[in-house]
Motif scaffolding. Structure first.
Motif, mmCIF file in Angstrom:
data_model
loop_
_atom_site.group_PDB
_atom_site.id
_atom_site.type_symbol
_atom_site.label_atom_id
_atom_site.label_comp_id
_atom_site.label_asym_id
_atom_site.label_seq_id
_atom_site.Cartn_x
_atom_site.Cartn_y
_atom_site.Cartn_z
ATOM 1 N N LYS A 112 0.862 -1.180 0.000
ATOM 2 C CA LYS A 112 0.000 0.000 0.000
ATOM 3 C C LYS A 112 0.896 1.227 0.000
ATOM 4 O O LYS A 112 1.834 1.320 0.779
ATOM 5 C CB LYS A 112 -0.907 -0.015 1.219
ATOM 6 N N SER B 150 -4.344 5.855 -1.125
ATOM 7 C CA SER B 150 -5.232 5.292 -2.135
ATOM 8 C C SER B 150 -4.584 4.338 -3.132
ATOM 9 O O SER B 150 -5.289 3.673 -3.880
ATOM 10 C CB SER B 150 -5.896 6.430 -2.912
ATOM 11 N N LEU C 174 -8.689 -3.876 -4.076
ATOM 12 C CA LEU C 174 -9.867 -3.040 -4.347
ATOM 13 C C LEU C 174 -10.847 -3.085 -3.179
ATOM 14 O O LEU C 174 -11.415 -2.058 -2.799
ATOM 15 C CB LEU C 174 -10.535 -3.479 -5.652
ATOM 16 N N GLY D 258 -10.041 -0.739 -0.490
ATOM 17 C CA GLY D 258 -10.222 0.686 -0.753
ATOM 18 C C GLY D 258 -9.243 1.332 -1.711
ATOM 19 O O GLY D 258 -9.233 2.553 -1.846
ATOM 20 N N ALA D 259 -8.413 0.551 -2.370
ATOM 21 C CA ALA D 259 -7.478 1.142 -3.331
ATOM 22 C C ALA D 259 -8.258 1.811 -4.462
ATOM 23 O O ALA D 259 -9.190 1.237 -5.001
ATOM 24 C CB ALA D 259 -6.558 0.065 -3.913
ATOM 25 N N THR D 260 -7.863 3.032 -4.787
ATOM 26 C CA THR D 260 -8.474 3.712 -5.924
ATOM 27 C C THR D 260 -7.502 3.799 -7.100
ATOM 28 O O THR D 260 -7.887 4.179 -8.197
ATOM 29 C CB THR D 260 -8.953 5.133 -5.558
ATOM 30 N N ARG D 261 -6.254 3.452 -6.847
ATOM 31 C CA ARG D 261 -5.239 3.365 -7.899
ATOM 32 C C ARG D 261 -4.529 2.033 -7.689
ATOM 33 O O ARG D 261 -3.818 1.850 -6.710
ATOM 34 C CB ARG D 261 -4.263 4.521 -7.824
ATOM 35 N N ALA E 116 -11.991 -2.528 -11.574
ATOM 36 C CA ALA E 116 -11.513 -1.298 -10.939
ATOM 37 C C ALA E 116 -12.434 -0.131 -11.291
ATOM 38 O O ALA E 116 -12.852 0.624 -10.409
ATOM 39 C CB ALA E 116 -10.073 -1.011 -11.369
ATOM 40 N N ARG F 111 -15.613 0.152 -9.473
ATOM 41 C CA ARG F 111 -15.475 0.567 -8.073
ATOM 42 C C ARG F 111 -14.926 1.987 -7.954
ATOM 43 O O ARG F 111 -14.535 2.417 -6.867
ATOM 44 C CB ARG F 111 -14.549 -0.401 -7.333
ATOM 45 N N GLY F 112 -14.848 2.683 -9.078
ATOM 46 C CA GLY F 112 -14.327 4.049 -9.063
ATOM 47 C C GLY F 112 -12.823 4.116 -8.944
ATOM 48 O O GLY F 112 -12.260 5.134 -8.547
ATOM 49 N N ALA F 113 -12.149 3.052 -9.294
ATOM 50 C CA ALA F 113 -10.689 2.978 -9.213
ATOM 51 C C ALA F 113 -10.098 2.920 -10.623
ATOM 52 O O ALA F 113 -10.828 2.825 -11.606
ATOM 53 C CB ALA F 113 -10.273 1.753 -8.403
ATOM 54 N N ALA F 114 -8.780 2.957 -10.686
ATOM 55 C CA ALA F 114 -8.085 2.891 -11.973
ATOM 56 C C ALA F 114 -6.969 1.859 -11.896
ATOM 57 O O ALA F 114 -6.295 1.728 -10.875
ATOM 58 C CB ALA F 114 -7.499 4.250 -12.331
#
Length: 114
Positions: free
Chosen positions: A12, A16, A42, A45-48, A74, A77-80
């Motif tokens: 991590k 994010s 994901l 809570g990872a967004t990247r 991704a 879930r609003g991630a990339a």
């Protein structure tokens, strides 16, 4: 191919970003290992989500399909999803099938983290 040919470590970075460092061979028999690690990141809570692929020595069509699925998961879930440090053979495969138009490719993990 066997499961022990693919290793994924998770780190991590900041609030994010999560970096998954991949080593070994990615194929239909081992893709669940990377898929599970990505889902866990994901879910946490990872967004990247950054895949550090410098240690990826082999990737077949199952691995390419997994990259597409991970990109979609991704995004849902609003991630990339970002791919970094691709070996030339893996980068060429991704470019030949035009996945470089969908997937964010970076030369280094630091660039992918932003």
């Amino acid at each position: 191919m066997t499961d022990d040919l693919l290793q994924v470590s998770t780190e991590k970075v900041g609030d994010s970003a999560t970096v998954l460092t991949v080593r070994g061979e990615l194929d239909r028999d081992s893709m669940h290992i990377l898929g599970a690690a990505a889902d866990a990141a994901l879910d946490a809570g990872a967004t990247r989500l950054v895949l550090a692929l410098g240690g990826l020595s082999f990737c077949d069509s199952s691995g390419l399909r997994l990259f597409v699925e991970m990109h979609k998961r991704a995004a849902d879930r609003g991630a990339a999803l970002h791919l970094a440090e691709l070996r030339p053979t893996v980068a060429t495969i991704i470019q030949v099938v035009n996945l470089d138009r969908m997937l964010a490719l970076h030369s280094t993990v630091q660039d992918a983290i932003g």
